[in-house]
Design an enzyme around this catalytic site. Structure first.
Site, PDB file in Angstrom:
ATOM      1  N   GLY A  49       0.779  -1.235   0.000  1.00 22.47           N
ATOM      2  CA  GLY A  49       0.000   0.000   0.000  1.00 22.47           C
ATOM      3  C   GLY A  49       0.809   1.283   0.000  1.00 22.47           C
ATOM      4  N   GLU A 102       3.821   4.003   5.965  1.00 25.08           N
ATOM      5  CA  GLU A 102       2.625   3.169   5.842  1.00 25.08           C
ATOM      6  C   GLU A 102       1.515   3.962   5.159  1.00 25.08           C
ATOM      7  OE1 GLU A 102       1.225   0.584   5.491  1.00 25.08           O
ATOM      8  OE2 GLU A 102       0.343  -0.320   7.280  1.00 25.08           O
ATOM      9  N   ASP A 103       0.672   3.274   4.429  1.00 23.97           N
ATOM     10  CA  ASP A 103      -0.411   3.957   3.735  1.00 23.97           C
ATOM     11  C   ASP A 103      -1.497   4.424   4.706  1.00 23.97           C
ATOM     12  OD1 ASP A 103      -1.242   1.370   4.325  1.00 23.97           O
ATOM     13  OD2 ASP A 103      -1.933   0.890   2.307  1.00 23.97           O
ATOM     14  N   ASP A 106      -5.407   1.725  10.794  1.00 25.59           N
ATOM     15  CA  ASP A 106      -6.809   1.505  11.154  1.00 25.59           C
ATOM     16  C   ASP A 106      -6.847   1.097  12.629  1.00 25.59           C
ATOM     17  OD1 ASP A 106      -9.471   0.778  11.236  1.00 25.59           O
ATOM     18  OD2 ASP A 106      -9.364  -0.663   9.617  1.00 25.59           O
ATOM     19  N   LYS A 134      -6.965   6.519  10.600  1.00 29.10           N
ATOM     20  CA  LYS A 134      -8.338   6.385  11.111  1.00 29.10           C
ATOM     21  C   LYS A 134      -8.246   6.294  12.626  1.00 29.10           C
ATOM     22  CE  LYS A 134      -9.828   3.258   7.446  1.00 29.10           C
ATOM     23  NZ  LYS A 134     -10.480   1.959   7.205  1.00 29.10           N
TER      24      LYS A 134
HETATM   25  P1  IMP Z   1      -4.625  -2.065  10.895  1.00 33.68           P
HETATM   26  O1  IMP Z   1      -3.628  -3.180  11.096  1.00 33.68           O
HETATM   27  O2  IMP Z   1      -5.990  -2.419  11.400  1.00 33.68           O
HETATM   28  O3  IMP Z   1      -4.140  -0.748  11.436  1.00 33.68           O
HETATM   29  O4  IMP Z   1      -4.824  -1.910   9.345  1.00 33.68           O
HETATM   30  C1  IMP Z   1      -3.808  -1.394   8.573  1.00 33.68           C
HETATM   31  C2  IMP Z   1      -3.710  -2.092   7.242  1.00 33.68           C
HETATM   32  O5  IMP Z   1      -4.969  -2.498   6.757  1.00 33.68           O
HETATM   33  C3  IMP Z   1      -3.145  -1.110   6.241  1.00 33.68           C
HETATM   34  O6  IMP Z   1      -1.782  -1.416   6.025  1.00 33.68           O
HETATM   35  C4  IMP Z   1      -3.961  -1.327   5.015  1.00 33.68           C
HETATM   36  O7  IMP Z   1      -3.279  -2.213   4.165  1.00 33.68           O
HETATM   37  C5  IMP Z   1      -5.220  -1.978   5.484  1.00 33.68           C
HETATM   38  N1  IMP Z   1      -6.324  -1.017   5.571  1.00 33.68           N
HETATM   39  C6  IMP Z   1      -6.814  -0.402   6.667  1.00 33.68           C
HETATM   40  N2  IMP Z   1      -7.822   0.416   6.370  1.00 33.68           N
HETATM   41  C7  IMP Z   1      -7.971   0.334   5.016  1.00 33.68           C
HETATM   42  C8  IMP Z   1      -8.850   0.986   4.092  1.00 33.68           C
HETATM   43  O8  IMP Z   1      -9.712   1.824   4.425  1.00 33.68           O
HETATM   44  N3  IMP Z   1      -8.673   0.647   2.788  1.00 33.68           N
HETATM   45  C9  IMP Z   1      -7.748  -0.250   2.356  1.00 33.68           C
HETATM   46  N4  IMP Z   1      -6.897  -0.871   3.189  1.00 33.68           N
HETATM   47  C10 IMP Z   1      -7.014  -0.576   4.519  1.00 33.68           C
HETATM   48 MG    MG Z   2      -0.880  -1.821   4.249  1.00 38.87          MG
END
Ligand code: IMP
Ligand code: MG
Length: 178
Positions: A49, A102-103, A106, A134
């Protein structure tokens, strides 16, 4: 040639234009360049990403840097996290100043797990720079030092970010309809 299925969504709704993203990246590049002016900066982009963000951010820096990538995946083909993070890398970062790129953050799980993994090599420092945060979705502690934009709990795509491998090529960030 193998092709993924046609994305099932309606047209994504633009959130941040290419120009807005570049403007913010210019600011981030200046800030990071100031902060790391006295040390060798090792950028580590989280694939896939972050590939576009990484390329633009690296060119917005006014200091030299070393560029590396690691591969992390936590999402399957759905819009929710699987709760597991697969991390693959061949980094050698002992004593180095690492800035993760990082993109989007979440729940924080991915960044949290990657930082823990990298700390095992005893780098001089590990910080994180994310394009989109987010923040209200956070469930795991993730220390983010540089943030492009905060976004509500939308599912976003574009500028490297995918839904089921689609939309990464969009030059702007958009959200998919719920
Ligand atoms: P986390 O581990 O829950 O913080 O999620 C982070 C990862 O999930 C990121 O590296 C993204 O690849 C993916 N991700 C989280 N939110 C989105 C979204 O809204 N669209 C697409 N990918 C997301
Ligand atoms: Mg990612």
């Amino acid at each position: 040639m193998q092709t993924n299925s046609i994305p099932p969504q309606n047209e994504p709704i633009p959130l941040f234009s290419a120009a807005e993203i570049q403007q913010r990246i210019t600011e981030l590049g200046a800030e990071i360049s100031r902060d790391y002016a006295q040390c060798e900066l090792h950028l580590v982009g989280i694939m896939k990403g972050a590939f576009i963000f990484m390329a633009d951010l690296a060119r917005a820096l006014t200091i030299p840097c070393v560029i590396n990538f690691l591969y992390a995946s936590s999402y399957g083909s759905e819009q929710t996290s699987s709760g597991h993070v697969r991390i693959e890398h061949d980094l050698d970062i002992h004593g180095k100043h690492v800035l993760l790129i990082e993109d989007i953050v979440d729940t924080g799980l991915t960044v949290n797990r990657i930082v823990s993994e990298l700390q095992k090599q005893q780098p001089a420092s590990v910080k994180a720079c994310v394009l989109l945060d987010k923040a209200e979705a956070r469930k795991f502690p993730a220390d983010i030092h540089y943030t492009g934009f905060r976004v509500p709990k939308y599912f976003v795509v574009g500028y490297g970010i995918d839904f089921n491998e689609h939309y990464r090529e969009l030059p702007y960030v958009a959200r998919l309809e719920d």
